[in-house]
Design a protein around this motif. Structure first.
Motif, PDB file in Angstrom:
ATOM      1  N   GLY A  92       0.682  -0.890  -0.231  1.00  0.00           N
ATOM      2  CA  GLY A  92       0.220   0.746  -0.261  1.00  0.00           C
ATOM      3  C   GLY A  92       0.825   1.340   0.410  1.00  0.00           C
ATOM      4  N   LYS A  93      -0.005   2.652   0.999  1.00  0.00           N
ATOM      5  CA  LYS A  93       1.053   4.001   0.601  1.00  0.00           C
ATOM      6  C   LYS A  93       1.168   4.001   2.180  1.00  0.00           C
ATOM      7  CE  LYS A  93       0.022   4.570  -4.488  1.00  0.00           C
ATOM      8  NZ  LYS A  93      -0.854   3.210  -5.044  1.00  0.00           N
ATOM      9  N   ILE A  94       1.912   5.251   2.345  1.00  0.00           N
ATOM     10  CA  ILE A  94       2.238   5.406   3.657  1.00  0.00           C
ATOM     11  C   ILE A  94       1.367   7.126   2.906  1.00  0.00           C
ATOM     12  CG2 ILE A  94       3.513   7.162   5.077  1.00  0.00           C
ATOM     13  CD1 ILE A  94       3.341   3.695   6.111  1.00  0.00           C
ATOM     14  N   VAL A  95       0.423   7.620   3.659  1.00  0.00           N
ATOM     15  CA  VAL A  95       0.076   9.179   3.331  1.00  0.00           C
ATOM     16  C   VAL A  95       0.217   9.861   4.257  1.00  0.00           C
ATOM     17  CG1 VAL A  95      -1.153   8.619   1.888  1.00  0.00           C
ATOM     18  CG2 VAL A  95      -2.338   8.588   3.468  1.00  0.00           C
ATOM     19  N   ASP A  96       0.405  11.400   4.502  1.00  0.00           N
ATOM     20  CA  ASP A  96       0.045  12.037   5.503  1.00  0.00           C
ATOM     21  C   ASP A  96      -1.037  12.672   5.669  1.00  0.00           C
ATOM     22  OD1 ASP A  96      -0.110  14.871   3.336  1.00  0.00           O
ATOM     23  OD2 ASP A  96       1.629  14.785   3.214  1.00  0.00           O
ATOM     24  N   LYS A  97      -1.421  13.848   6.332  1.00  0.00           N
ATOM     25  CA  LYS A  97      -2.398  14.233   6.758  1.00  0.00           C
ATOM     26  C   LYS A  97      -3.505  14.363   5.666  1.00  0.00           C
ATOM     27  CE  LYS A  97      -1.285  18.340   9.431  1.00  0.00           C
ATOM     28  NZ  LYS A  97      -0.098  18.414   9.376  1.00  0.00           N
ATOM     29  N   ASN A  98      -2.798  15.264   4.828  1.00  0.00           N
ATOM     30  CA  ASN A  98      -3.407  15.893   3.684  1.00  0.00           C
ATOM     31  C   ASN A  98      -3.930  14.655   2.723  1.00  0.00           C
ATOM     32  OD1 ASN A  98      -2.680  18.479   4.499  1.00  0.00           O
ATOM     33  ND2 ASN A  98      -1.051  18.704   4.575  1.00  0.00           N
ATOM     34  N   ASN A  99      -3.581  13.335   2.725  1.00  0.00           N
ATOM     35  CA  ASN A  99      -3.700  12.154   1.878  1.00  0.00           C
ATOM     36  C   ASN A  99      -2.500  12.443   0.996  1.00  0.00           C
ATOM     37  OD1 ASN A  99      -5.409  10.068   2.327  1.00  0.00           O
ATOM     38  ND2 ASN A  99      -7.079  10.688   1.869  1.00  0.00           N
ATOM     39  N   GLU A 100      -1.342  13.423   1.276  1.00  0.00           N
ATOM     40  CA  GLU A 100      -0.105  13.008   0.313  1.00  0.00           C
ATOM     41  C   GLU A 100       0.215  11.979   0.414  1.00  0.00           C
ATOM     42  OE1 GLU A 100       2.812  16.234  -1.194  1.00  0.00           O
ATOM     43  OE2 GLU A 100       1.426  17.529  -0.658  1.00  0.00           O
ATOM     44  N   ILE A 101       0.999  11.399  -0.957  1.00  0.00           N
ATOM     45  CA  ILE A 101       2.009  10.073  -0.796  1.00  0.00           C
ATOM     46  C   ILE A 101       3.367  10.053  -0.361  1.00  0.00           C
ATOM     47  CG2 ILE A 101       2.408   7.815  -2.018  1.00  0.00           C
ATOM     48  CD1 ILE A 101       0.054   8.551  -4.483  1.00  0.00           C
ATOM     49  N   VAL A 102       3.475   9.868   0.677  1.00  0.00           N
ATOM     50  CA  VAL A 102       5.328   9.269   1.129  1.00  0.00           C
ATOM     51  C   VAL A 102       5.759   8.478   0.242  1.00  0.00           C
ATOM     52  CG1 VAL A 102       6.406   9.483   3.113  1.00  0.00           C
ATOM     53  CG2 VAL A 102       4.908  10.716   2.786  1.00  0.00           C
ATOM     54  N   ASP A 103       4.905   7.455   0.481  1.00  0.00           N
ATOM     55  CA  ASP A 103       5.826   6.572  -0.448  1.00  0.00           C
ATOM     56  C   ASP A 103       5.113   5.087  -0.501  1.00  0.00           C
ATOM     57  OD1 ASP A 103       7.968   5.324  -1.599  1.00  0.00           O
ATOM     58  OD2 ASP A 103       9.365   4.483  -0.188  1.00  0.00           O
ATOM     59  N   GLU A 104       5.931   4.607  -1.603  1.00  0.00           N
ATOM     60  CA  GLU A 104       5.086   3.216  -2.116  1.00  0.00           C
ATOM     61  C   GLU A 104       5.697   2.255  -1.099  1.00  0.00           C
ATOM     62  OE1 GLU A 104       3.640   2.067  -6.734  1.00  0.00           O
ATOM     63  OE2 GLU A 104       5.634   1.629  -5.470  1.00  0.00           O
ATOM     64  N   VAL A 105       5.031   1.390   0.362  1.00  0.00           N
ATOM     65  CA  VAL A 105       5.948   0.296   0.666  1.00  0.00           C
ATOM     66  C   VAL A 105       5.231  -0.323   1.026  1.00  0.00           C
ATOM     67  CG1 VAL A 105       6.006   2.519   2.294  1.00  0.00           C
ATOM     68  CG2 VAL A 105       3.978   0.587   2.823  1.00  0.00           C
ATOM     69  N   LEU A 106       5.407  -1.515   1.919  1.00  0.00           N
ATOM     70  CA  LEU A 106       5.091  -3.125   2.271  1.00  0.00           C
ATOM     71  C   LEU A 106       5.207  -3.187   3.655  1.00  0.00           C
ATOM     72  CD1 LEU A 106       7.098  -5.777   0.087  1.00  0.00           C
ATOM     73  CD2 LEU A 106       4.159  -5.160  -0.217  1.00  0.00           C
ATOM     74  N   VAL A 107       4.438  -3.697   4.205  1.00  0.00           N
ATOM     75  CA  VAL A 107       3.956  -3.711   5.419  1.00  0.00           C
ATOM     76  C   VAL A 107       3.813  -5.177   6.150  1.00  0.00           C
ATOM     77  CG1 VAL A 107       2.869  -2.774   7.981  1.00  0.00           C
ATOM     78  CG2 VAL A 107       2.801  -0.885   6.524  1.00  0.00           C
ATOM     79  N   SER A 108       5.032  -5.541   7.245  1.00  0.00           N
ATOM     80  CA  SER A 108       4.424  -6.936   7.518  1.00  0.00           C
ATOM     81  C   SER A 108       4.551  -6.764   9.262  1.00  0.00           C
ATOM     82  CB  SER A 108       5.929  -7.531   7.735  1.00  0.00           C
ATOM     83  OG  SER A 108       6.869  -6.830   7.651  1.00  0.00           O
ATOM     84  N   TYR A 109       3.561  -7.458   9.598  1.00  0.00           N
ATOM     85  CA  TYR A 109       2.787  -7.567  11.548  1.00  0.00           C
ATOM     86  C   TYR A 109       2.842  -8.925  11.558  1.00  0.00           C
ATOM     87  CZ  TYR A 109      -0.152  -4.431   8.275  1.00  0.00           C
ATOM     88  OH  TYR A 109      -1.021  -3.666   7.528  1.00  0.00           O
ATOM     89  N   PHE A 110       3.791  -8.532  12.788  1.00  0.00           N
ATOM     90  CA  PHE A 110       3.448  -9.314  13.905  1.00  0.00           C
ATOM     91  C   PHE A 110       2.857  -9.463  15.402  1.00  0.00           C
ATOM     92  CE2 PHE A 110       6.884  -8.180  11.060  1.00  0.00           C
ATOM     93  CZ  PHE A 110       7.849  -9.869  11.300  1.00  0.00           C
ATOM     94  N   ILE A 111       2.268 -10.320  15.273  1.00  0.00           N
ATOM     95  CA  ILE A 111       1.149  -9.909  16.682  1.00  0.00           C
ATOM     96  C   ILE A 111       1.990 -10.759  17.809  1.00  0.00           C
ATOM     97  CG2 ILE A 111      -1.379 -10.414  17.812  1.00  0.00           C
ATOM     98  CD1 ILE A 111      -2.091 -10.522  14.621  1.00  0.00           C
ATOM     99  N   ALA A 112       1.493  -9.652  18.723  1.00  0.00           N
ATOM    100  CA  ALA A 112       2.414 -10.034  20.451  1.00  0.00           C
ATOM    101  C   ALA A 112       1.946 -11.506  20.694  1.00  0.00           C
ATOM    102  CB  ALA A 112       1.958  -9.112  21.402  1.00  0.00           C
ATOM    103  N   PRO A 113       1.778 -12.505  21.331  1.00  0.00           N
ATOM    104  CA  PRO A 113       3.848 -12.534  22.118  1.00  0.00           C
ATOM    105  C   PRO A 113       4.485 -12.991  20.929  1.00  0.00           C
ATOM    106  CG  PRO A 113       2.663 -14.402  23.109  1.00  0.00           C
ATOM    107  CD  PRO A 113       1.962 -13.780  22.611  1.00  0.00           C
ATOM    108  N   LYS A 114       4.155 -13.589  20.115  1.00  0.00           N
ATOM    109  CA  LYS A 114       5.056 -14.015  18.967  1.00  0.00           C
ATOM    110  C   LYS A 114       5.902 -12.999  17.815  1.00  0.00           C
ATOM    111  CE  LYS A 114       3.262 -18.419  18.626  1.00  0.00           C
ATOM    112  NZ  LYS A 114       2.631 -19.370  18.269  1.00  0.00           N
ATOM    113  N   SER A 115       6.765 -12.216  18.762  1.00  0.00           N
ATOM    114  CA  SER A 115       7.298 -11.169  17.769  1.00  0.00           C
ATOM    115  C   SER A 115       8.848 -10.530  18.517  1.00  0.00           C
ATOM    116  CB  SER A 115       5.958 -10.156  17.167  1.00  0.00           C
ATOM    117  OG  SER A 115       6.752  -9.491  18.841  1.00  0.00           O
ATOM    118  N   TYR A 116       9.300 -10.434  17.568  1.00  0.00           N
ATOM    119  CA  TYR A 116      10.990  -9.879  18.283  1.00  0.00           C
ATOM    120  C   TYR A 116      10.873  -9.336  19.802  1.00  0.00           C
ATOM    121  CZ  TYR A 116      16.072  -8.320  18.583  1.00  0.00           C
ATOM    122  OH  TYR A 116      17.158  -7.756  18.871  1.00  0.00           O
ATOM    123  N   THR A 117       9.965  -8.171  19.670  1.00  0.00           N
ATOM    124  CA  THR A 117       9.890  -7.867  21.180  1.00  0.00           C
ATOM    125  C   THR A 117       8.651  -8.254  22.205  1.00  0.00           C
ATOM    126  OG1 THR A 117       8.226  -5.737  20.214  1.00  0.00           O
ATOM    127  CG2 THR A 117      10.568  -6.086  20.419  1.00  0.00           C
TER     128      THR A 117
END
Ligand code: GDP
Length: 453
Positions: free
Chosen positions: A50-75
């Motif tokens: 997807g895309k990261i957008v600022d508060k004016n909905n302007e695109i900052v960059d195209e990205v991939l986001v990965s999700y890790f749900i507690a407790p199975k994550s690095y932290t």
């Protein structure tokens, strides 16, 4: 705990850069700044485009986001990692958006600190993370990964559990003195203690070798002017860094470089020739080379085989007498030899006939350098290596307490005194894996980490 954020990749332009967030609010914060190409529930261990957008909905960059749900994550907490293009302006903008939406900037090492505080890894494993990141050689990497993997922790815990067994035997004989089990207990405790002292000593000694892996083997190249020191350094480094010249005494300063030979990091120090000099600049160089000699783990002494052995050469021979040293009889490609191998062999050092010009003897030199630092035992799969001075000190303290306990038993001290020594020994082992350590110590350890780890 608050939600933390940091740029986890090194600065500079690269294919990908990562902003990492950890904490219970990280998915909510992400929702405000991330427009996924496809909507849907956040599920762990998936990647969304997807895309990261600022508060004016302007695109900052195209990205991939990965999700890790507690407790199975690095932290051990919810984590999301935003993979954007590797550009500092992009990464800083994403970082800023996360902060504007409620995350706080992570301190150095805070992700790993949380992994420790949440009980996902012990302190020893956490400290190994820095060692992996900073590893300068293959052997060092191997040692650090063993720490990370928990193998060293297991070893420490095994020793601790033997100490706990000893302590419970002692407690039993304190609680039931009428059974007169003290005699038998003492005999058994002595045997186990001796074994434990040996095990701890092995670990403690592995530190010296571990130190070589971490800091590199300090090598000083010494010899009269024109013997070939700079040429050797260049050969080893395979590039022209030092000044090579026919005029005597022009290598005026010391030069230090790391090279990796068979997985061992050698830190090569090229020194100006050791000789008396009136020239001020050269004097500084000579002082430095004397210092380099003192701090060297290995000395390579080069002699020009076409020149007679003189007083300066003898000074060098004397100065390496009680040190790890290899002697090179250089310029073997030239005729009219003045020094023979036999002239030097009597000083009980390895003597190699070399020609830096034709590469003669250079492979043999490398072989000898590696042999002298006999790393076969430490590179073997089954040996734990201590690479951390904090761990070494604690192991030493623990060992000392067991030695004190043995002495106390031998001098027939009351058994409750003996118990105190074993309790102390256990406390010291606990500190290695992070039980019973103060917040100050924890903060100090994690402050050495880089940002974003
Ligand atoms: P340093 O003063 O000890 O650093 O000596 P250098 O490395 O500057 O070498 C002095 C001179 O000896 C240079 O001209 C080198 O090219 C030359 N030299 C070094 N090693 C050899 C060798 O094995 N054979 C020959 N023929 N010349 C060499």
């Amino acid at each position: 705990m608050s939600t933390i954020v940091a740029i986890s990749t090194a600065s500079g332009n690269s294919g990908i850069g990562i902003v990492r967030m950890s904490g219970k609010d990280c998915f909510n914060i992400l929702k405000n700044i991330f427009r996924p190409a496809r909507n849907g529930e956040i599920t762990g261990y998936k990647i969304k485009y997807g895309k990261i957008v600022d508060k004016n909905n302007e695109i900052v960059d195209e990205v991939l986001v990965s999700y890790f749900i507690a407790p199975k994550s690095y932290t051990g907490e919810n984590i999301c990692e935003i993979n954007s293009h590797g550009n500092n302006i992009v990464l800083k903008k994403i970082l800023q958006l996360c902060i504007e939406n409620g995350a706080i900037l992570a301190e150095p090492g805070e992700f790993t600190k949380r992994a420790f505080l949440n009980g996902r890894i012990d302190l020893l494993q956490a400290e190994s993370v820095i060692d992996v990141i900073n590893a300068k050689s293959e052997l060092e990497r191997k040692a650090a990964v063993k720490g990370l993997d928990g193998e060293l922790s297991k070893n420490i815990k095994k020793i601790k559990s033997k100490l706990l067994d000893v302590l419970s035997d002692i407690d039993a004989s304190i609680d039931y003195p009428e059974y007169d089990i003290e005699e038998r207990t003492n005999y058994e405790i002595l045997n186990i203690s001796k074994m434990l002292i040996k095990e701890l000593e092995l670990l403690e000694n592995s530190f010296e070798k571990g130190k070589l892996l971490r800091d590199g083997v300090n090598v000083a190249i010494v010899g009269r002017p024109n013997a070939g020191k700079s040429s050797l350094l260049n050969k080893i480094l395979k590039e022209e860094r030092a000044i090579v010249t026919d005029i005597e005494g022009t290598t005026r300063d010391t030069i230090e470089e790391f090279v990796n030979i068979n997985g061992i990091p050698f830190k090569i120090i090229d020194t100006a020739g050791i000789r008396e000099s009136d020239n001020e600049i050269e004097k500084i160089g000579i002082d430095k080379s004397k210092k380099a000699l003192e701090g060297a783990d290995l000395i390579i002494a080069i002699f020009d085989s076409t020149k007679d052995l003189c007083k300066e050469d003898m000074d060098i021979i004397n100065s390496i007498k009680n040190k790890n040293a290899i002697i090179l009889l250089n310029k073997n490609d030239l005729q009219n030899k003045k020094i023979k191998k036999e002239d030097l062999i009597k000083y009980n050092k390895d003597v190699i006939e070399t020609s830096i010009k034709t590469d003669e003897g250079i492979e043999e030199l490398y072989k000898k350098m590696v042999e002298l630092f006999n790393t076969k035992d430490i590179s073997s799969e089954n040996v734990s290596i201590i690479t951390n001075v904090r761990h070494k000190e604690l192991i030493k303290n623990s060992k000392q307490n067991i030695i004190d306990a043995v002495n106390a038993i031998n001098s027939k001290m009351p058994i409750d005194i003996i118990a105190i020594y074993f309790k102390e020994a256990i406390q010291e082992m606990n500190k290695i894996t992070g039980e019973n350590v103060t917040e100050d110590i924890i903060n100090e350890i994690f402050s050495k980490f880089c940002l974003g780890k």
